[in-house]
Design a protein around this motif. Structure first.
Motif, mmCIF file in Angstrom:
data_model
loop_
_atom_site.group_PDB
_atom_site.id
_atom_site.type_symbol
_atom_site.label_atom_id
_atom_site.label_comp_id
_atom_site.label_asym_id
_atom_site.label_seq_id
_atom_site.Cartn_x
_atom_site.Cartn_y
_atom_site.Cartn_z
ATOM 1 N N UNK A 1 4.747 10.736 2.314
ATOM 2 C CA UNK A 1 5.247 10.834 1.066
ATOM 3 C C UNK A 1 6.381 10.210 0.669
ATOM 4 N N UNK A 2 6.400 9.261 -0.499
ATOM 5 C CA UNK A 2 7.356 8.593 -0.938
ATOM 6 C C UNK A 2 7.598 7.350 -0.014
ATOM 7 N N UNK A 3 6.822 6.533 0.562
ATOM 8 C CA UNK A 3 6.848 5.650 1.366
ATOM 9 C C UNK A 3 6.070 4.598 0.573
ATOM 10 N N UNK A 4 6.354 3.121 1.249
ATOM 11 C CA UNK A 4 5.660 1.874 0.727
ATOM 12 C C UNK A 4 5.561 1.071 1.795
ATOM 13 N N UNK B 1 0.953 -1.389 -0.085
ATOM 14 C CA UNK B 1 -0.036 -0.017 0.026
ATOM 15 C C UNK B 1 0.843 1.428 -0.043
ATOM 16 N N UNK B 2 0.341 2.281 -0.473
ATOM 17 C CA UNK B 2 0.891 3.727 -0.249
ATOM 18 C C UNK B 2 0.037 4.656 0.495
ATOM 19 N N UNK B 3 0.235 5.630 1.045
ATOM 20 C CA UNK B 3 -0.698 6.463 1.945
ATOM 21 C C UNK B 3 -0.376 8.103 1.288
ATOM 22 N N UNK C 1 5.905 9.975 9.829
ATOM 23 C CA UNK C 1 5.766 11.580 9.855
ATOM 24 C C UNK C 1 6.702 12.259 10.613
ATOM 25 N N UNK C 2 7.082 11.632 11.973
ATOM 26 C CA UNK C 2 8.060 12.238 12.737
ATOM 27 C C UNK C 2 9.503 12.032 12.076
ATOM 28 N N UNK D 1 7.339 -0.628 6.711
ATOM 29 C CA UNK D 1 7.109 0.823 6.190
ATOM 30 C C UNK D 1 8.652 1.088 5.506
ATOM 31 N N UNK D 2 8.748 1.460 4.294
ATOM 32 C CA UNK D 2 9.899 1.544 3.851
ATOM 33 C C UNK D 2 9.830 3.040 3.110
#
Length: 478
Positions: free
Chosen positions: A231-234, A225-227, A308-309, A252-253
């Protein structure tokens, strides 16, 4: 259209022809059919009313435009003189009936009055039956509306109940082939991730279908999934069945080579019923609210907060996101132990838990300490004052535990108990006394040792029965 018409406290049934009868047609039918039936003149002037107070004005309109529907009760308002004539007093009616009977013999009048009473009774019974049928139909319609309104279909999994599932989950069950309870649990997990904003990688998957390749070889499940808020995460979700447990690992990558993983253990038997192989989708799942809470609190929200942190973005949820006034209103509901533990979570919460107004409120809540207006110093440390009160309470409680216990070493000694009497008489070693001891008469002295209650003399020379001579050791055996 079927209506009920009331004249002089009596109700009759009246049926009008046509789809949209007018008020003039109703007035004509009442004049032709009902006035003469109740003994009134056909040219009598009367008024029609729907509620018995306000008149229905005839302007050529239809009954439906006046608010009259089938089954309504129409009241016929007669002039005062006519109503008195139609409702004579019991005494006058009895006198008139007696006079008529005396003149005509009573045969014709009694027969006509009985026919009139029977006709009126039939009208009343028919009116009551129609009214009961109408009320029963209204109750049935109202019950159906209440049932439909009490059980609306849930929109999210957190609103689902036993037997009621969200439409999206039902579509997933219909479009997917489930071979085990773990497959059904993965469908619910996929929908929960979609509800929290995750999008399957590629974005071409419809909401009623599972992504391609979600069932891998060996019973392993793989989803990506992406959210939009990350940003720019998988996010890669891999679930492996291990006995009666489904182990879910979410990784989370990010482009900065930062990886964060979360692990969640679920038992399919707790959320999937034994009737999952049946054709009804409403009996497949149970306790979906608990499943939604676990997935959000232990999988989704920690991943998003960590990402996000790391990206330096502001938080989206949790206590730090709340405004200060809302946060203080929540903190004042906690006890002191929970408040101290919460202060060690992060700097933001540590600052919020040191608020002076918060500790002033806690001081008044726990110790009932209040200060009148104008007698408060601005530099008062309410937190330190709360510590002092807390320590004083603990000290008073500690001292109170020893008030009711007697001291270990009393100042006045208690009187000692008397020495117990011997349980057996003094015996004699040797002779027949061991085999047959004689209690009475008691011997004058003990040949070997002192008598009971007498201590041996101090010194080298002991008391002997022979005086100062040497004792014969054979004396005890003679």
């Amino acid at each position: 259209m079927k209506l009920r018409v009331r004249i002089s406290r009596q109700t009759c049934r009246l049926e009008l022809q046509g789809e949209e009868p007018s008020l003039a047609e109703l007035r004509a039918r009442v004049r032709e059919s009902l006035l003469t039936r109740f003994g009134l003149r056909s040219d009598l002037d009367f008024r029609l009313s729907l509620n018995g107070k306000e008149d229905l004005l005839d302007t050529g309109q239809s009954l439906s435009s006046c608010g009259v529907v089938s089954g309504d009760l129409i009241s016929v308002i007669l002039p005062a003189s006519s109503s008195e004539e139609t409702q004579p007093s019991p005494s006058s009616a009895a006198a008139h009936r007696t006079h008529t009977d005396q003149q005509a013999g009573g045969s014709d009048v009694s027969s006509s009055s009985s026919v009139m009473e029977q006709h009126v009774q039939e009208c009343v019974d028919q009116d009551l039956q129609e009214r009961m049928d109408h009320q029963q139909q209204e109750c049935v319609d109202l019950q159906q509306e209440c049932v439909c309104a009490a059980a609306p279909p849930p929109l999210l999994c957190c609103e689902a109940e036993d037997g009621l599932l969200p439409l999206a989950l039902e579509r997933l069950l219909d479009s997917s082939t489930c071979r085990s309870p773990s497959d059904c649990l993965m469908l619910a997990l996929h929908l929960l991730l979609l509800e929290t904003g995750f999008i399957p990688q590629g974005g071409a998957v419809s909401s009623g279908e599972m992504p391609i390749g979600w069932q891998a070889a060996g019973g392993v499940f793989r989803l990506q999934y992406v959210h939009p808020l990350l940003e720019n995460s998988l996010v890669s979700v891999v679930a492996v069945p291990m006995g009666q447990t489904l182990v879910i690992n979410a990784v989370l990558k990010m482009e900065t080579s930062l990886e964060n993983s979360r692990k969640l253990l679920l038992k399919p038997d707790e959320y999937v019923t034994a009737e999952w192989t049946g054709g009804s989708s409403g009996v497949v799942y149970r306790d979906l609210r608990r499943l939604s809470r676990l997935v959000r609190d232990q999988l989704v929200y920690p991943l998003m907060a960590t990402a996000r942190q790391a990206l330096g973005l502001p938080l989206l949820f949790g206590l730090p996101v709340l405004p200060p006034e809302l946060l203080l209103r929540l903190l004042r509901l906690l006890d002191v132990q929970s408040l101290v533990s919460l202060s060690a979570v992060c700097r933001h919460l540590n600052t919020a838990t040191h608020d002076a107004s918060l500790w002033r409120h806690l001081l008044h809540r726990d110790f009932r300490v209040s200060f009148p207006a104008g007698h408060q110093h601005r530099d008062t440390d309410w937190r330190e004052l709360y510590k002092q009160k807390y320590r004083q309470r603990k000290e008073v409680a500690r001292r109170g535990r020893h008030w009711f216990y007697p001291p270990i070493n009393p100042l006045i000694p208690f009187p000692s108990a008397p020495a117990p009497l011997p349980l057996y008489p003094p015996g004699i070693i040797g002779g027949d006394y061991d085999q047959m001891p004689v209690i009475l008469p008691r011997p004058r002295f003990h040949p070997i040792g002192p008598l009971p209650g007498m201590s041996a003399p101090i010194g080298r020379r002991s008391l002997r029965p022979t005086g100062s001579g040497a004792a014969d050791v054979r004396r005890g055996f003679i």
